[in-house]
Write a protein that holds these residues in place. Sequence first.
Motif, short mmCIF file in Angstrom:
data_model
loop_
_atom_site.label_atom_id
_atom_site.label_comp_id
_atom_site.label_asym_id
_atom_site.label_seq_id
_atom_site.Cartn_x
_atom_site.Cartn_y
_atom_site.Cartn_z
N LEU A 115 0.84 -1.21 0.00
CA LEU A 115 0.00 0.00 0.00
C LEU A 115 0.87 1.25 0.00
O LEU A 115 0.59 2.22 -0.72
N SER A 116 1.94 1.25 0.79
CA SER A 116 2.85 2.39 0.83
C SER A 116 3.49 2.62 -0.54
O SER A 116 3.65 3.76 -0.99
N TYR A 117 3.85 1.53 -1.20
CA TYR A 117 4.50 1.61 -2.52
C TYR A 117 3.56 2.24 -3.56
O TYR A 117 4.01 2.90 -4.50
N LEU A 118 2.24 2.06 -3.39
CA LEU A 118 1.28 2.49 -4.40
C LEU A 118 0.76 3.92 -4.23
O LEU A 118 0.20 4.48 -5.17
N ILE A 119 0.93 4.50 -3.05
CA ILE A 119 0.45 5.86 -2.85
C ILE A 119 1.53 6.86 -3.28
O ILE A 119 2.69 6.48 -3.45
N PRO A 120 1.19 8.15 -3.47
CA PRO A 120 2.20 9.13 -3.89
C PRO A 120 3.41 9.13 -2.96
O PRO A 120 3.28 8.97 -1.75
N ASP A 121 4.59 9.34 -3.54
CA ASP A 121 5.85 9.23 -2.80
C ASP A 121 5.88 10.09 -1.53
O ASP A 121 6.43 9.67 -0.51
N PHE B 163 -6.50 8.47 -1.46
CA PHE B 163 -5.19 8.79 -2.04
C PHE B 163 -5.23 8.68 -3.56
O PHE B 163 -4.67 9.52 -4.26
N GLY B 164 -5.91 7.65 -4.05
CA GLY B 164 -6.00 7.45 -5.50
C GLY B 164 -6.71 8.60 -6.21
O GLY B 164 -6.35 8.96 -7.33
N TYR C 70 3.75 10.62 0.55
CA TYR C 70 2.96 10.05 1.63
C TYR C 70 3.43 8.64 2.03
O TYR C 70 2.78 7.98 2.84
N ASN C 71 4.53 8.17 1.45
CA ASN C 71 5.04 6.83 1.79
C ASN C 71 5.25 6.70 3.30
O ASN C 71 5.57 7.67 3.98
N PHE C 72 5.05 5.49 3.81
CA PHE C 72 5.20 5.26 5.25
C PHE C 72 5.95 3.96 5.46
O PHE C 72 5.98 3.09 4.59
N SER C 73 6.55 3.81 6.61
CA SER C 73 7.33 2.59 6.90
C SER C 73 6.61 1.77 7.96
O SER C 73 6.97 1.77 9.13
N GLY C 74 5.55 1.09 7.57
CA GLY C 74 4.81 0.22 8.49
C GLY C 74 3.76 0.95 9.28
O GLY C 74 3.57 2.16 9.17
N ARG C 75 3.06 0.18 10.12
CA ARG C 75 1.97 0.72 10.92
C ARG C 75 2.50 1.51 12.10
O ARG C 75 3.50 1.15 12.73
N SER C 76 1.83 2.63 12.39
CA SER C 76 2.09 3.42 13.60
C SER C 76 0.75 3.79 14.20
O SER C 76 -0.23 3.96 13.49
N PHE C 77 0.72 3.90 15.52
CA PHE C 77 -0.57 3.99 16.19
C PHE C 77 -0.81 5.36 16.84
O PHE C 77 -0.90 6.36 16.15
N ARG C 78 -0.92 5.42 18.14
CA ARG C 78 -1.29 6.69 18.78
C ARG C 78 -0.07 7.39 19.34
O ARG C 78 0.49 6.92 20.32
N PRO C 79 0.35 8.50 18.74
CA PRO C 79 -0.21 9.08 17.52
C PRO C 79 0.39 8.45 16.27
O PRO C 79 1.46 7.85 16.34
#
Length: 324
Positions: A175-181, A258-259, A183-192
Amino acid sequence: MQLVINTYGSYLHKAKGCFELKTEDKKTKISTKKVDSILITTGASISTDAIKLALDNNIEIQFLDKYGQSVGKVWHSKLGSTTYIRRRQLEIADSEEGTELVKDLILQKIENCIAHLEDLAIRRSEEKEKYIKKKVKEIKSLKKKLKKVTGDIESVRSRLMGYEGNVGKNYFATLSYLIPDRYNFSGRSFRPAEDEFNCLLNYGYGVLYSKVEKACIIAGLDPYVGILHTDGYNKKSFVFDIIEPYRHHIDRIVMKLFGKKQVRKAQFDEIHGGLTLNEEGKKLLIKSLNQYFDQRVRYGGREIRIEDTIQSDLHKLANQLIGD
């Protein structure tokens, strides 16, 4: 629909058998027939008459924090069904029957993840399609290993969660690979949340938790008697178990935002350690959630709303537990 109150100073009260929402100089009347639940996310007031009107019409009132997590709710005091269903939950919690139940939930989740990725592969570049196929292959390999796990839940819990976690890593990397660069993220992050994608995802999951918990209660299932997720004080462990096959709904909604290039930096506020959705961001996400869950699909031989598929599944599960 979910009635979401996220404007500071809003006031919800009863007016001639309907809800009336006041925001600054605007008044909006809303029929009880159009409301499934009420979510209050910021400084707002609600009258006791409005609370009673909600309870009389089986409408849950839920209070959410700034991350979309439930901090409390107003709900009628009746049990959703027989206490026998709850007894059966306790009986299977530590047995191989319980293991098979949570295995089935995880396998459903994995199937939904694969289906989502395969949908995202349509009309992608050759390079992106190749990447998605590679990740789907890895996920299917993990699925095969998970299917072979047997034994009581205490002895296999860590293996099940390990396979599930590795599926998640491959899935979210895609999913990270497919969204605009940007907004890329490195795995899940929670609160916050550390990034915009997880910020939207966390808030959406918070709303989904409330839908699943409500469906559990109506079906007579105990939200606190978990199997894969262990018991804890005030921990809704069974909701954590049962939500897994439905997370893809939120993933699809967020990916679509995002799309369609509807996500903007201005919809998020920086806080200590990460980001939070502001009023503009919440409005965008909640509108998309309501539109998505209100769509009608063919399910179990009949046409129902996507939201109602959750209730249908949990009634089926409750009946399965008591052999009805």
